[in-house]
Design a protein around this motif. Sequence first.
Motif, PDB file in Angstrom:
ATOM      1  N   TYR A 255      17.762 -66.350  18.040  1.00 44.48           N
ATOM      2  CA  TYR A 255      16.959 -66.007  19.367  1.00 44.48           C
ATOM      3  C   TYR A 255      15.506 -66.534  19.328  1.00 44.48           C
ATOM      4  O   TYR A 255      14.812 -66.076  18.192  1.00 44.48           O
ATOM      5  CB  TYR A 255      16.904 -64.677  19.761  1.00 44.48           C
ATOM      6  N   SER A 256      15.069 -67.709  19.651  1.00 45.28           N
ATOM      7  CA  SER A 256      13.650 -68.073  19.608  1.00 45.28           C
ATOM      8  C   SER A 256      12.505 -67.150  20.041  1.00 45.28           C
ATOM      9  O   SER A 256      11.698 -67.206  19.418  1.00 45.28           O
ATOM     10  CB  SER A 256      13.506 -69.399  20.358  1.00 45.28           C
ATOM     11  N   LYS A 257      13.023 -66.104  20.823  1.00 46.69           N
ATOM     12  CA  LYS A 257      12.007 -65.136  21.138  1.00 46.69           C
ATOM     13  C   LYS A 257      12.214 -63.815  20.620  1.00 46.69           C
ATOM     14  O   LYS A 257      12.287 -62.655  21.298  1.00 46.69           O
ATOM     15  CB  LYS A 257      12.114 -64.918  22.633  1.00 46.69           C
ATOM     16  N   PHE A 258      12.823 -63.802  19.363  1.00 45.51           N
ATOM     17  CA  PHE A 258      13.173 -62.634  18.863  1.00 45.51           C
ATOM     18  C   PHE A 258      12.010 -61.673  18.662  1.00 45.51           C
ATOM     19  O   PHE A 258      10.835 -62.177  18.321  1.00 45.51           O
ATOM     20  CB  PHE A 258      13.797 -62.638  17.162  1.00 45.51           C
ATOM     21  N   GLY A 259      12.233 -60.353  19.074  1.00 46.65           N
ATOM     22  CA  GLY A 259      10.830 -59.454  19.315  1.00 46.65           C
ATOM     23  C   GLY A 259      10.296 -58.981  18.177  1.00 46.65           C
ATOM     24  O   GLY A 259       9.112 -58.685  17.950  1.00 46.65           O
ATOM     25  N   GLY A 260      11.218 -58.861  16.783  1.00 48.05           N
ATOM     26  CA  GLY A 260      10.643 -58.384  15.482  1.00 48.05           C
ATOM     27  C   GLY A 260      11.094 -57.013  14.999  1.00 48.05           C
ATOM     28  O   GLY A 260      12.050 -56.694  15.591  1.00 48.05           O
ATOM     29  N   VAL A 261      10.507 -56.483  13.946  1.00 44.43           N
ATOM     30  CA  VAL A 261      10.719 -55.353  13.454  1.00 44.43           C
ATOM     31  C   VAL A 261       9.847 -54.271  13.447  1.00 44.43           C
ATOM     32  O   VAL A 261       8.506 -54.625  13.210  1.00 44.43           O
ATOM     33  CB  VAL A 261      11.238 -55.533  12.012  1.00 44.43           C
ATOM     34  N   MET A 262      10.127 -53.090  13.440  1.00 37.43           N
ATOM     35  CA  MET A 262       9.190 -51.940  13.086  1.00 37.43           C
ATOM     36  C   MET A 262       9.843 -50.926  12.149  1.00 37.43           C
ATOM     37  O   MET A 262      10.894 -51.108  11.917  1.00 37.43           O
ATOM     38  CB  MET A 262       8.845 -51.195  14.433  1.00 37.43           C
ATOM     39  N   GLY A 263       8.790 -50.539  11.064  1.00 38.24           N
ATOM     40  CA  GLY A 263       9.363 -49.744   9.878  1.00 38.24           C
ATOM     41  C   GLY A 263       8.782 -48.238  10.143  1.00 38.24           C
ATOM     42  O   GLY A 263       7.735 -48.013  10.501  1.00 38.24           O
ATOM     43  N   TRP A 264       9.626 -47.325   9.929  1.00 37.71           N
ATOM     44  CA  TRP A 264       9.593 -45.784   9.695  1.00 37.71           C
ATOM     45  C   TRP A 264       9.714 -45.518   8.596  1.00 37.71           C
ATOM     46  O   TRP A 264      10.822 -45.373   7.999  1.00 37.71           O
ATOM     47  CB  TRP A 264      10.405 -45.076  10.848  1.00 37.71           C
ATOM     48  N   GLU A 265       8.398 -45.130   7.721  1.00 37.25           N
ATOM     49  CA  GLU A 265       7.249 -45.276   8.150  1.00 37.25           C
ATOM     50  C   GLU A 265       6.439 -45.837   6.945  1.00 37.25           C
ATOM     51  O   GLU A 265       7.122 -46.415   5.805  1.00 37.25           O
ATOM     52  CB  GLU A 265       6.587 -44.005   8.417  1.00 37.25           C
ATOM     53  N   TYR A 266       4.949 -46.047   6.897  1.00 36.80           N
ATOM     54  CA  TYR A 266       4.443 -46.790   6.008  1.00 36.80           C
ATOM     55  C   TYR A 266       4.165 -46.160   4.633  1.00 36.80           C
ATOM     56  O   TYR A 266       4.499 -47.056   3.543  1.00 36.80           O
ATOM     57  CB  TYR A 266       2.924 -47.155   6.564  1.00 36.80           C
ATOM     58  N   PHE A 267       4.247 -44.793   4.546  1.00 34.85           N
ATOM     59  CA  PHE A 267       3.397 -44.352   3.123  1.00 34.85           C
ATOM     60  C   PHE A 267       4.391 -44.656   1.760  1.00 34.85           C
ATOM     61  O   PHE A 267       4.056 -44.747   0.714  1.00 34.85           O
ATOM     62  CB  PHE A 267       3.362 -42.883   3.197  1.00 34.85           C
ATOM     63  N   ASN A 268       5.739 -44.636   2.197  1.00 31.40           N
ATOM     64  CA  ASN A 268       6.638 -44.879   1.115  1.00 31.40           C
ATOM     65  C   ASN A 268       7.728 -46.144   1.248  1.00 31.40           C
ATOM     66  O   ASN A 268       8.613 -45.986   0.595  1.00 31.40           O
ATOM     67  CB  ASN A 268       7.428 -43.582   0.791  1.00 31.40           C
ATOM     68  N   SER A 269       7.260 -47.068   1.823  1.00 37.59           N
ATOM     69  CA  SER A 269       8.161 -48.074   2.295  1.00 37.59           C
ATOM     70  C   SER A 269       8.556 -48.879   1.158  1.00 37.59           C
ATOM     71  O   SER A 269       7.667 -49.093   0.193  1.00 37.59           O
ATOM     72  CB  SER A 269       7.328 -49.123   3.188  1.00 37.59           C
ATOM     73  N   MET A 270       9.732 -49.356   0.995  1.00 43.09           N
ATOM     74  CA  MET A 270      10.533 -49.984  -0.056  1.00 43.09           C
ATOM     75  C   MET A 270      10.133 -51.420   0.177  1.00 43.09           C
ATOM     76  O   MET A 270       9.814 -51.992   1.345  1.00 43.09           O
ATOM     77  CB  MET A 270      12.040 -49.514  -0.048  1.00 43.09           C
ATOM     78  N   PRO A 271       9.958 -52.134  -0.966  1.00 41.36           N
ATOM     79  CA  PRO A 271      10.453 -52.104  -2.112  1.00 41.36           C
ATOM     80  C   PRO A 271       9.259 -51.369  -3.148  1.00 41.36           C
ATOM     81  O   PRO A 271       9.786 -51.000  -4.184  1.00 41.36           O
ATOM     82  CB  PRO A 271      10.680 -53.540  -2.516  1.00 41.36           C
ATOM     83  N   GLY A 272       7.957 -51.432  -2.645  1.00 40.84           N
ATOM     84  CA  GLY A 272       7.096 -50.944  -3.482  1.00 40.84           C
ATOM     85  C   GLY A 272       6.944 -49.191  -3.548  1.00 40.84           C
ATOM     86  O   GLY A 272       6.276 -48.645  -4.576  1.00 40.84           O
ATOM     87  N   GLY A 273       7.509 -48.504  -2.616  1.00 43.40           N
ATOM     88  CA  GLY A 273       7.409 -47.001  -2.402  1.00 43.40           C
ATOM     89  C   GLY A 273       6.165 -46.572  -2.309  1.00 43.40           C
ATOM     90  O   GLY A 273       5.078 -47.245  -1.858  1.00 43.40           O
ATOM     91  N   THR A 274       5.822 -45.378  -2.695  1.00 40.02           N
ATOM     92  CA  THR A 274       4.477 -44.507  -2.440  1.00 40.02           C
ATOM     93  C   THR A 274       3.121 -45.412  -3.300  1.00 40.02           C
ATOM     94  O   THR A 274       2.136 -45.427  -2.922  1.00 40.02           O
ATOM     95  CB  THR A 274       4.431 -43.368  -2.983  1.00 40.02           C
ATOM     96  N   GLU A 275       3.681 -46.088  -4.404  1.00 39.99           N
ATOM     97  CA  GLU A 275       2.715 -46.928  -5.177  1.00 39.99           C
ATOM     98  C   GLU A 275       2.247 -48.146  -4.506  1.00 39.99           C
ATOM     99  O   GLU A 275       0.893 -48.494  -4.402  1.00 39.99           O
ATOM    100  CB  GLU A 275       3.230 -47.118  -6.475  1.00 39.99           C
ATOM    101  N   ARG A 276       2.872 -48.957  -3.897  1.00 34.16           N
ATOM    102  CA  ARG A 276       2.697 -50.152  -3.176  1.00 34.16           C
ATOM    103  C   ARG A 276       3.584 -50.482  -1.986  1.00 34.16           C
ATOM    104  O   ARG A 276       4.232 -51.079  -1.659  1.00 34.16           O
ATOM    105  CB  ARG A 276       3.168 -51.345  -4.070  1.00 34.16           C
TER     106      ARG A 276
END
Length: 345
Positions: A255-276
């Motif tokens: 899909y050339s107009k693929f809408g994108g992604v959202m992540g729930w949520e920021y503070f512990n996002s992998m792969p960096g976890g809470t440190e990164r």
Amino acid sequence: MPPLPPSTSPLPRIVTYYQTHHDDAGNPISVLPLITQPGIALTHVILAAIHINEHPDKITLNNHHPSDPRFLTLWAEMRVLQASGIKVLGMLGGAAKGSYQRLDADEDQFERYYGPVRDMLREHGLDGLDLDVEEEMSLGGVVRLIDRLRSDFGPNFIITLAPVAMALLDFTKNLSGFDYEALEVMRGRDIAWYNTQFYCGWGDFSNPLMYDYMIRKGWPPEKIVVGLITNPANGGGFVSWNPLGMVLTTLRGRYSKFGGVMGWEYFNSMPGGTERPWEWAREMTKLLRGHLLTQPAAPPVNAATKPKEESPLKKNEIDPDAPGGKDTQVPAQFEYFTDSSDDEQ
């Protein structure tokens, strides 16, 4: 600081929710690495969660009034993000019920409860509002709210919604009460996109089938932003990196107009976890928006050189902030760490 994408960023979007604002010791969790770390082309941050409480003037951001001193650093960082080209939205609602029940009433009550939210959005200069309706609300009620936001904030204000993924395939399987297909027919021009939750039992993104079904059903791909759990601790349905990368690459090519992604949520996002935690946005940039950070410099122009045509990227640029998309719904109740109490999302 690395170069940043233009504010009118083309698709696909990369969106992160930011609800856990402080660590266990009460120190602010900074989002500035999203603009200071290299290789990140984030487009939107959604600040959660705004709640309407029994007293109209006592709105809260999580458990405290938005003017509480604990948010001084947060609001300063939001302004820095905006100055760097990232759009910042607020999120209204979530798992804590009551906000939309108070708005879905007669005109007098609507005005009493809507006014303080409008004033807070203006005071902090937010670029939009994510309507996370996790309680029964009438179709007429949500249409009135969208109409009022558009009237008060103008055509460039970003309005999104946050349905669970199944709600876009079967109107009986949602947390909001109203039919999202009917809402799209009535007010799709005012809805920028849908932050669609493919997790917590409401969707599956381990393969592209569910997204494909949505497109076949008639949903425009540019209006479906795929909602992902960023850490298994945040809820069910976490998809590990290898299959996730394959699915996103497949859909990005399909899909050339693929809408994108959202992540729930920021503070512990992998792969960096809470440190990164910013590393999630970096990995998503590699998969979806890396071309924006690697474009070659234009050659010098002289009188003997014919001007080159405008690049295809600029010709086909899509402004994801124009009215006409959709929002995503927050997941069902689940346990995870946050700096707020259990009355929040």
